[in-house]
Scaffold this active site. Structure first.
Site, PDB file in Angstrom:
ATOM      1  N   CYS A 141       0.853  -1.185   0.000  1.00 58.69           N
ATOM      2  CA  CYS A 141       0.000   0.000   0.000  1.00 58.69           C
ATOM      3  C   CYS A 141       0.896   1.245   0.000  1.00 58.69           C
ATOM      4  O   CYS A 141       1.518   1.569   1.016  1.00 58.69           O
ATOM      5  CB  CYS A 141      -0.918   0.009   1.219  1.00 58.69           C
ATOM      6  SG  CYS A 141      -1.929   1.500   1.338  1.00 58.69           S
ATOM      7  N   CYS A 161      -0.046   3.866   2.715  1.00 58.12           N
ATOM      8  CA  CYS A 161       0.282   3.440   4.078  1.00 58.12           C
ATOM      9  C   CYS A 161       1.792   3.407   4.312  1.00 58.12           C
ATOM     10  O   CYS A 161       2.272   3.834   5.359  1.00 58.12           O
ATOM     11  CB  CYS A 161      -0.338   2.075   4.378  1.00 58.12           C
ATOM     12  SG  CYS A 161      -2.148   2.085   4.378  1.00 58.12           S
TER      13      CYS A 161
END
Length: 173
Positions: free
Chosen positions: A131, A134
């Site tokens: 991700c 993230c």
């Protein structure tokens, strides 16, 4: 670290580089104390490797509260590593302004450990989860918490090796 021998013994010769990297990334990392082991646990959870999770959890190298925090961070990243790429891929301006409205109460307590550790575990799981949002968020927070680029590199190296070890062990299973 006896459990590292168990991990290495599970990795066949065709993945010798992965086997050798298990020692170099975990046993000889720049991370403090047993942080490398807890980072490995978060990465193993994100890689969905029960074998590695059990070996690391039962190693006795990390305290029960660190085990709990690593698993808590990785489980939250299992959700966030899907949610945030969805928002990014949808590329809808209205969606980007709306809150996720997903429970993440463990962030308020950092999963029972200090913020730096919890963020390290979340970073490791997010690296495995791929991700972008993230990874960048946790990386930046950890830099603000005083971690060096070398330490953050080691979180990434551990996540990469644990992910590869997980794949090899699953393929051999």
């Amino acid at each position: 670290m006896e459990f590292l021998t168990s991990i290495k013994n599970s990795i066949p010769d065709y993945a010798k580089d992965i086997r050798l990297n298990v020692d170099s990334t975990i046993a000889r990392s720049s991370l403090e104390g047993n942080d490398a082991v807890a980072v490995a646990l978060a990465a193993a959870f994100a890689a969905k490797s029960k074998v590695l999770i059990d070996l690391i959890k039962n190693s006795g190298h990390i305290a029960p509260e660190e085990v709990q925090a690593a698993l808590t961070a990785a489980s939250l990243m299992g959700m966030n590593n899907v949610w945030y790429p969805f928002v990014e891929m949808a590329d809808d301006e209205d969606l980007k302004t709306q809150g996720a409205q997903l429970r993440m109460n463990a962030y308020a307590t950092n999963g029972g450990v200090d913020k730096r550790r919890f963020e390290m575990y979340a970073l490791a799981a997010s690296i495995v989860g791929k991700c972008h949002f993230c990874v960048k968020s946790h990386f930046d927070l950890l830099r603000k918490e005083g971690m060096s680029t070398t330490q953050l590199r080691d979180v990434g190296r551990i996540a990469a090796v644990i992910n590869a070890a997980s794949q090899v062990i699953a393929a051999e299973g």
